[in-house]
Design an enzyme around this catalytic site. Sequence first.
Site, mmCIF file in Angstrom:
data_model
loop_
_atom_site.group_PDB
_atom_site.id
_atom_site.type_symbol
_atom_site.label_atom_id
_atom_site.label_comp_id
_atom_site.label_asym_id
_atom_site.label_seq_id
_atom_site.Cartn_x
_atom_site.Cartn_y
_atom_site.Cartn_z
ATOM 1 N N CYS A 102 -44.441 4.098 -9.483
ATOM 2 C CA CYS A 102 -43.899 2.829 -9.983
ATOM 3 C C CYS A 102 -44.608 1.657 -9.314
ATOM 4 C CB CYS A 102 -42.395 2.754 -9.700
ATOM 5 S SG CYS A 102 -41.652 1.179 -10.159
ATOM 6 N N CYS A 112 -39.599 -4.260 -5.843
ATOM 7 C CA CYS A 112 -38.188 -3.888 -5.852
ATOM 8 C C CYS A 112 -37.816 -3.144 -4.576
ATOM 9 C CB CYS A 112 -37.908 -3.035 -7.095
ATOM 10 S SG CYS A 112 -36.353 -2.143 -7.067
ATOM 11 N N CYS A 191 -38.245 0.455 -15.522
ATOM 12 C CA CYS A 191 -37.861 1.214 -14.331
ATOM 13 C C CYS A 191 -38.123 2.689 -14.607
ATOM 14 C CB CYS A 191 -36.386 0.980 -14.013
ATOM 15 S SG CYS A 191 -35.808 1.949 -12.610
ATOM 16 N N GLN A 230 -21.721 11.174 -14.126
ATOM 17 C CA GLN A 230 -22.957 11.485 -13.424
ATOM 18 C C GLN A 230 -24.169 10.979 -14.212
ATOM 19 O OE1 GLN A 230 -23.592 12.805 -10.469
ATOM 20 N NE2 GLN A 230 -21.549 13.478 -9.842
ATOM 21 N N TYR A 259 -9.413 13.303 -7.066
ATOM 22 C CA TYR A 259 -10.441 12.371 -7.529
ATOM 23 C C TYR A 259 -11.043 12.943 -8.809
ATOM 24 C CZ TYR A 259 -9.989 11.344 -2.514
ATOM 25 O OH TYR A 259 -9.503 11.084 -1.265
ATOM 26 N N GLU A 283 -6.146 11.092 -10.149
ATOM 27 C CA GLU A 283 -7.236 10.117 -10.260
ATOM 28 C C GLU A 283 -6.688 8.718 -10.051
ATOM 29 O OE1 GLU A 283 -10.299 7.752 -10.616
ATOM 30 O OE2 GLU A 283 -10.507 9.930 -10.418
ATOM 31 N N ASP A 327 -13.593 15.693 -4.994
ATOM 32 C CA ASP A 327 -14.798 14.981 -5.429
ATOM 33 C C ASP A 327 -14.622 13.498 -5.128
ATOM 34 O OD1 ASP A 327 -17.174 14.249 -6.557
ATOM 35 O OD2 ASP A 327 -16.563 14.565 -8.638
ATOM 36 N N CYS A 354 -21.275 13.123 -2.357
ATOM 37 C CA CYS A 354 -22.496 12.359 -2.583
ATOM 38 C C CYS A 354 -23.005 11.723 -1.301
ATOM 39 C CB CYS A 354 -22.267 11.281 -3.653
ATOM 40 S SG CYS A 354 -20.966 10.098 -3.242
#
Length: 398
Positions: A102, A112, A191, A230, A259, A283, A327, A354
Amino acid sequence: MSNRNTRPGRRPRQRQARGASMVGRRFEAEVGPVAHGGHCIVRVPTGSEVEPAETRVVFVRHAIPGERVVVEITEGTEGDRFWRGDAVEVLQASSERVEPPCPYAGPGPGLCGGCDFQHVTIAHQRELKAAVVREQLARLAKIDVPVTVEQVAGDEDGLRWRTRVQWASGPGGTRGMRAHRSTTVIPVEDCLIARTDAREVPGPAGVVTEQVVTAAGTHSFAVDADGFWQVHPGAPRVLVETVLDFLDAQPGERVMDLYAGVGLFARFLADAVGPTGRIAAVEGDRDAAKHAQGNLAGIPGVRVECGSVDKVLATSFDEPFDLVVLDPPREGARREVVEQVVDRAPRAVAYVACDPAALARDVAFFAEHGYRLERIRAFDLFPMTHHVECVALLTRDR
């Protein structure tokens, strides 16, 4: 997809200055190990005649362990415990260094800089991410486990995987990305980590349908156009299949999905436990919970509860559960939720994470209650960045 870090001309957040600014100072140094967050650790000399051996830790981007580089300090004052910096010149390059695909990648004005690892071969990117996961588990959870970050189908050599894009608006309405740790908008025509058909967020309000095809079956999910889903096209399948494999849910078992989002894991687990089983999905986001109710409607034994996970567990579902899916968002589940989970005495917990630091911290909390990390898989769902997704299996220590 704009970076949510901020630095309008190198100003991420206001901190009390501890001496003169070091911004702009340059040091020649050897690059140390990779660190969580897309940095490498570099130590630069700051000694005086009194203490000539004194050094300062700098968290440096755009470098690779083992290289010799020129580091320019981007944040920090004389008295800070650590500084931040960019590798602005490479004196001795790693064999894993490549030209970023990039034109907006890298440090410096007009770039960026949002992708942490575009200068690294894709295979070595995964090795660096695996090293971070291992280090976090060793440091925070005091366990040493092998980790391999797996490639996931759906991208093009690490590019063209983002299914949703959030553009920033620049001067004159130009489209761009915010520079790393900045509010400055860099005009960007294309991008390269975004798919050419990526959905813009925010975009037209509405509901979209996401279909997930797995070895266990196929289901469709309604989700808000700007709601959480996702962003790597291969993510839902590989995460669902891993959770199902880890938990090995049996007919009639009771499962808690925390979650739960729009009900991705709950829907497939409902198939596994069958009509005699039970699914409790919790949730906190009202819109996501509403979609979960629709996506799970008509399935026997399924209940969706909207509310903060810790508050819901403090007042509801106060009974044993066989299995739990966690999650959580980036900050993790934290101690209060972990203690409420183990209070239900599940035989197994699948933790989808994550953030490896939050995962390691919560694994340590589970260990205090007799749950051990039995298996872990890590997936490269965010190529060219430092982010990595993990699924961990925690079981009761017999």
